[in-house]
Design a protein around this motif. Structure first.
Motif, PDB file in Angstrom:
ATOM      1  N   ARG A 281       2.468  12.044  -1.668  1.00  0.00           N
ATOM      2  CA  ARG A 281       2.694  13.493  -1.724  1.00  0.00           C
ATOM      3  C   ARG A 281       4.127  13.801  -2.165  1.00  0.00           C
ATOM      4  N   LYS A 282       5.075  13.034  -1.644  1.00  0.00           N
ATOM      5  CA  LYS A 282       6.487  13.224  -2.020  1.00  0.00           C
ATOM      6  C   LYS A 282       6.669  13.014  -3.525  1.00  0.00           C
ATOM      7  N   LYS A 283       6.045  11.992  -4.056  1.00  0.00           N
ATOM      8  CA  LYS A 283       6.151  11.691  -5.488  1.00  0.00           C
ATOM      9  C   LYS A 283       5.484  12.788  -6.324  1.00  0.00           C
ATOM     10  N   GLN A 284       4.313  13.272  -5.872  1.00  0.00           N
ATOM     11  CA  GLN A 284       3.645  14.371  -6.581  1.00  0.00           C
ATOM     12  C   GLN A 284       4.554  15.591  -6.672  1.00  0.00           C
ATOM     13  N   LEU A 285       5.207  15.922  -5.562  1.00  0.00           N
ATOM     14  CA  LEU A 285       6.099  17.092  -5.542  1.00  0.00           C
ATOM     15  C   LEU A 285       7.305  16.886  -6.448  1.00  0.00           C
ATOM     16  N   GLU A 286       7.839  15.673  -6.480  1.00  0.00           N
ATOM     17  CA  GLU A 286       8.968  15.371  -7.383  1.00  0.00           C
ATOM     18  C   GLU A 286       8.550  15.594  -8.840  1.00  0.00           C
ATOM     19  N   ILE A 287       7.389  15.109  -9.190  1.00  0.00           N
ATOM     20  CA  ILE A 287       6.888  15.275 -10.561  1.00  0.00           C
ATOM     21  C   ILE A 287       6.651  16.752 -10.863  1.00  0.00           C
ATOM     22  N   ALA A 288       6.072  17.470  -9.905  1.00  0.00           N
ATOM     23  CA  ALA A 288       5.785  18.893 -10.111  1.00  0.00           C
ATOM     24  C   ALA A 288       7.080  19.691 -10.287  1.00  0.00           C
ATOM     25  N   HIS A 289       8.113  19.363  -9.534  1.00  0.00           N
ATOM     26  CA  HIS A 289       9.398  20.062  -9.688  1.00  0.00           C
ATOM     27  C   HIS A 289       9.999  19.805 -11.071  1.00  0.00           C
ATOM     28  N   ALA A 290       9.870  18.583 -11.550  1.00  0.00           N
ATOM     29  CA  ALA A 290      10.335  18.281 -12.906  1.00  0.00           C
ATOM     30  C   ALA A 290       9.489  19.036 -13.931  1.00  0.00           C
TER      31      ALA A 290
ATOM     32  N   LYS B 176       0.846  -1.192   0.000  1.00  0.00           N
ATOM     33  CA  LYS B 176       0.000   0.000   0.000  1.00  0.00           C
ATOM     34  C   LYS B 176       0.885   1.247   0.000  1.00  0.00           C
ATOM     35  N   VAL B 177       0.535   2.217  -0.848  1.00  0.00           N
ATOM     36  CA  VAL B 177       1.287   3.469  -0.933  1.00  0.00           C
ATOM     37  C   VAL B 177       0.770   4.418   0.147  1.00  0.00           C
ATOM     38  N   THR B 178       1.678   4.905   0.986  1.00  0.00           N
ATOM     39  CA  THR B 178       1.263   5.822   2.051  1.00  0.00           C
ATOM     40  C   THR B 178       0.981   7.198   1.459  1.00  0.00           C
ATOM     41  N   GLU B 179       0.192   7.971   2.185  1.00  0.00           N
ATOM     42  CA  GLU B 179      -0.127   9.334   1.740  1.00  0.00           C
ATOM     43  C   GLU B 179       1.139  10.196   1.672  1.00  0.00           C
ATOM     44  N   ALA B 180       2.051   9.982   2.619  1.00  0.00           N
ATOM     45  CA  ALA B 180       3.309  10.744   2.637  1.00  0.00           C
ATOM     46  C   ALA B 180       4.145  10.443   1.384  1.00  0.00           C
ATOM     47  N   TYR B 181       4.218   9.151   1.023  1.00  0.00           N
ATOM     48  CA  TYR B 181       4.970   8.777  -0.183  1.00  0.00           C
ATOM     49  C   TYR B 181       4.307   9.375  -1.424  1.00  0.00           C
TER      50      TYR B 181
END
Length: 197
Positions: free
Chosen positions: A10-19, A3-8
């Motif tokens: 969110r971290k992945k969303q921010l990584e994609i947004a920075h790219a 299961k993907v945690t909410e924290a993970y």
């Protein structure tokens, strides 16, 4: 499947947004595709779409990151006198914004494409609130004695910076006389805020 945690997530969303921010800075809003973002973030199409449904959704996340950075600056220098914070805002933060790859073109393309201006109005209101609160704290500290309503001064500040960024993105620092304009802006703010030079 774990299961993907909410924290993970969110971290992945921010990584994609920075790219994605890099792509929007280079290509603007209308010429950026989900494929461009996928390539910059070095992720698969399915991964991208599991975090964002559309270009617009990615761009809104990028704008949120930029806005949060602006307000973090004010929090980071809160131990400085308000006049010193104002000077740093004018001569460091604004110049840094002008010199970094800019989202000015992408913002303009996005905002001009909106049929419903609710998002733009809400965002504008949020930024004005942040500037107004900063100025009001300067008044309460006794450092500012404004000649005009602080909310009107906040609108003036935001309009000036937005216009300076837009013109500089097209003309360049030298042709747009950025430092001369910042000197005039600085003097105007000192007058409007009742600060002695």
């Amino acid at each position: 499947m774990p299961k993907v945690t909410e924290a993970y997530r969110r971290k992945k969303q921010l990584e994609i947004a920075h790219a994605a921010k890099k792509v929007f800075e280079t290509k603007g809003y209308t010429d950026t595709s989900m494929n461009d973002i996928m390539l910059e973030a070095n992720i698969a199409r399915g991964t991208l779409y599991s975090y964002f449904d559309s270009i617009e959704q990615v761009f809104l996340e990028v704008l949120a990151i930029v806005d949060n950075h602006s307000f973090t600056f004010i929090e980071e220098v809160c131990n400085m006198k308000f006049v010193d914070q104002l000077n740093t805002l004018i001569y460091k933060e604004v110049v840094d914004l002008l010199r970094q790859p800019s989202l000015v073109q992408a913002r303009a393309e996005y905002f001009f494409s909106l049929e419903d201006t609710t998002f733009f109005e809400q965002r504008h209101k949020r930024v004005i609130e942040g500037i107004t609160n900063f100025l009001q704290q300067g008044v309460e500290s006794g450092e500012f004695a404004p000649q005009k309503d602080v909310r009107s001064i906040a609108h003036f500040m935001l309009s000036f910076v937005d216009g300076l960024m837009l013109n500089t993105s097209q003309l360049g620092e030298t042709s747009n006389f950025v430092y001369d304009q910042l000197e005039v802006f600085h003097s105007s703010l000192y007058y409007l805020l009742g600060v002695e030079n």
